[in-house]
Write a protein that holds these residues in place. Structure first.
Motif, PDB file in Angstrom:
ATOM      1  N   SER A 183      25.950 -11.192 -20.863  1.00  0.00           N
ATOM      2  CA  SER A 183      26.416 -11.076 -22.250  1.00  0.00           C
ATOM      3  C   SER A 183      25.885  -9.816 -22.923  1.00  0.00           C
ATOM      4  O   SER A 183      26.513  -9.291 -23.839  1.00  0.00           O
ATOM      5  CB  SER A 183      25.967 -12.292 -23.065  1.00  0.00           C
ATOM      6  OG  SER A 183      24.570 -12.244 -23.333  1.00  0.00           O
ATOM      7  N   ASP A 204      25.400 -17.912 -21.627  1.00  0.00           N
ATOM      8  CA  ASP A 204      26.501 -16.947 -21.671  1.00  0.00           C
ATOM      9  C   ASP A 204      27.628 -17.450 -22.568  1.00  0.00           C
ATOM     10  O   ASP A 204      28.203 -16.685 -23.357  1.00  0.00           O
ATOM     11  CB  ASP A 204      27.028 -16.694 -20.253  1.00  0.00           C
ATOM     12  CG  ASP A 204      25.982 -16.067 -19.346  1.00  0.00           C
ATOM     13  OD1 ASP A 204      25.040 -15.440 -19.872  1.00  0.00           O
ATOM     14  OD2 ASP A 204      26.092 -16.218 -18.114  1.00  0.00           O
ATOM     15  N   HIS A 208      28.998 -15.833 -26.160  1.00  0.00           N
ATOM     16  CA  HIS A 208      30.424 -15.571 -26.403  1.00  0.00           C
ATOM     17  C   HIS A 208      30.864 -16.253 -27.697  1.00  0.00           C
ATOM     18  O   HIS A 208      31.564 -15.656 -28.534  1.00  0.00           O
ATOM     19  CB  HIS A 208      31.248 -16.077 -25.225  1.00  0.00           C
ATOM     20  CG  HIS A 208      32.737 -16.046 -25.469  1.00  0.00           C
ATOM     21  ND1 HIS A 208      33.406 -17.052 -26.146  1.00  0.00           N
ATOM     22  CD2 HIS A 208      33.682 -15.120 -25.137  1.00  0.00           C
ATOM     23  CE1 HIS A 208      34.685 -16.749 -26.224  1.00  0.00           C
ATOM     24  NE2 HIS A 208      34.886 -15.587 -25.615  1.00  0.00           N
TER      25      HIS A 208
END
Length: 450
Positions: A183, A204, A208
């Motif tokens: 990320s 991750d 997001h």
């Protein structure tokens, strides 16, 4: 990731170094010490069932005597003179709780952090006498080389801010790749109730979701112009361009971040939509922008420059444009600039300042913004920090090879301590959505979109 002193088949619990020291410390802090102590002679003393504070050599005690506060503990930790055996989070919590309830200096009557290590004269004199008998007295050991010294210059000038930021971020992109994962986001993630900080895929996904949360609040649409101040390695501008079709400019003063962010833009094939600049936020002058994101950079701005920051971003926005200000904040009763240098100030974020949310909102309003939404994410940052610590511990040997043992220890203690701070409500983190009005029109939906 725990340390154990080399002291034979088991700990000694007789009247050794640990027992003698702990009695003095207990007298000084006005109660039983919160942690068990193991000294360099192998002796142990203190409550059972707690993490063990390991003083590996007399130099650890010398560091605490010369800096009898958080900085002395930090120096002993970073140098490897002191370690913790057991749960690091539990140990940090015990130290912070002791600091919150221990005695203050006679001349320090105002509320504020207190020290686990004694400063009052009589107990400290006993500790000095005991240290002399143990052969632990001597000149102050030099600070570990990882300690940051910015030199002279007024705080929060562009040049000094650049030096402060680079001291933290320019330790090597490979280290941050190890720590952050794919990320490349070095700010609070946005977790759901089922998220597990020990599962890397959950981290991750949570990062997001945080980027998408920001985009949603900003109301991004194809063709809009977005400015991301303090863009890091470019994750926000890449996400906004790829998922929402905006033209995005990311600004950072870190050469390492700018170099990698440009490479990520090239690899993503988004050169037409994304520009990365190595520049100070105060130098941006090519507005208007339709939206501005500021995610985890305001901590570097400082109280003195906060009005400049707010007015500058307001001036860069088109009428109807939105600002998403995401920042860690202090509790209102805490001092903004403690007289004694803290571990975080010395090793992680020199010149960093955490301001109360109320003060930040007031300054934004004074600059002409209308505040439309405030969302607290404190628990989310505690989970994020635990996820980063888990990644660091799982890849410890690689981290040490990249940045050295002292620097790796800085990050482990800094992040674990921060996680404890967020969990206990000692600090918070908030997203403030603000709008530059367009003739009284905000352009924000009547119902909260998220």
């Amino acid at each position: 990731m725990t340390a154990r002193a080399d002291h034979g088949p088991g700990p000694r619990t007789d009247d050794g170094v640990a027992s003698r020291l702990l009695q003095v410390v207990g007298t000084a802090i006005g109660g039983p010490p919160p942690l068990r102590l193991r000294a360099w002679d192998g002796s142990e003393a203190g409550p059972d069932g707690t993490p063990v504070l390991v003083l590996k050599r007399p130099r650890a005690l010398r560091r605490l005597l010369w800096s009898p506060d958080e900085l002395g503990l930090g120096r002993a930790w970073v140098s490897g003179d002191l370690d913790v055996e057991g749960d690091l989070y539990e140990a940090v919590t015990a130290v912070l709780d002791a600091r919150a309830t221990g005695p203050q200096d006679d001349h320090e009557a105002a509320p504020g952090p207190r020290s686990l290590v004694p400063r009052p004269r009589a107990p400290r004199a006993r500790l000095l006498a005991e240290a002399a008998r143990l052969g632990a007295l001597g000149p102050p050991p030099p600070p570990p080389p990882e300690e940051v010294r910015l030199g002279r210059g007024r705080r929060h000038t562009p040049d000094r801010d650049a030096r402060a930021v680079r001291s933290h971020y320019d330790v090597g992109n490979e280290f941050y790749r190890l720590l952050l994962g794919p990320s490349w986001v070095y700010s609070c993630a946005y977790w759901d109730d089922d998220g597990d900080p020990l599962v890397e895929a959950d981290l991750d996904r949570a990062q997001h979701d945080k980027l998408e949360l920001v985009c949603t609040k900003l109301g991004l649409r194809p063709g809009m112009r977005l400015l991301d101040v303090g863009c890091g390695w470019g994750s926000m501008v890449l996400h906004a361009a790829r998922e929402h079709g905006v033209h995005a400019v990311g600004v950072t003063v870190s050469p390492e971040q700018a170099r990698l962010a440009r490479e990520r833009v090239r690899q993503a094939g988004l050169e037409r939509l994304v520009e990365i600049r190595q520049d100070d936020y105060r130098e941006v002058a090519d507005g208007p922008y339709d939206a501005i994101s500021s995610i985890g950079m305001a901590e570097h701005v400082g109280r003195e420059q906060l009005a400049v920051y707010a007015a500058g971003l307001h001036g860069l926005l088109a009428p109807g444009g939105r600002l998403l200000h995401h920042a860690i904040g202090s509790r209102g009763h805490e001092r903004l600039a403690p007289r004694r240098r803290s571990f975080v100030e010395a090793y992680a974020f020199p010149d960093g300042e955490l301001l109360p949310l109320a003060e930040t909102v007031t300054v934004l309003q004074d600059a002409g913004f209308e505040i439309r939404d405030v969302q607290a994410l404190r628990e989310h940052y505690a989970l994020t920090l635990r996820a980063w610590v888990a990644r660091l511990e799982a890849r410890w040997d690689d981290a040490v090879a990249l940045v050295g043992p002292g620097r790796a220890r800085v990050w482990r203690l800094y992040m674990a301590g921060s996680a404890v701070g967020f969990t206990g409500g000692r600090v918070g983190v908030d997203q403030v959505l603000a709008v530059r009005l367009d003739g009284g029109r905000s352009g924000v939906p009547l119902r909260r979109p998220v």
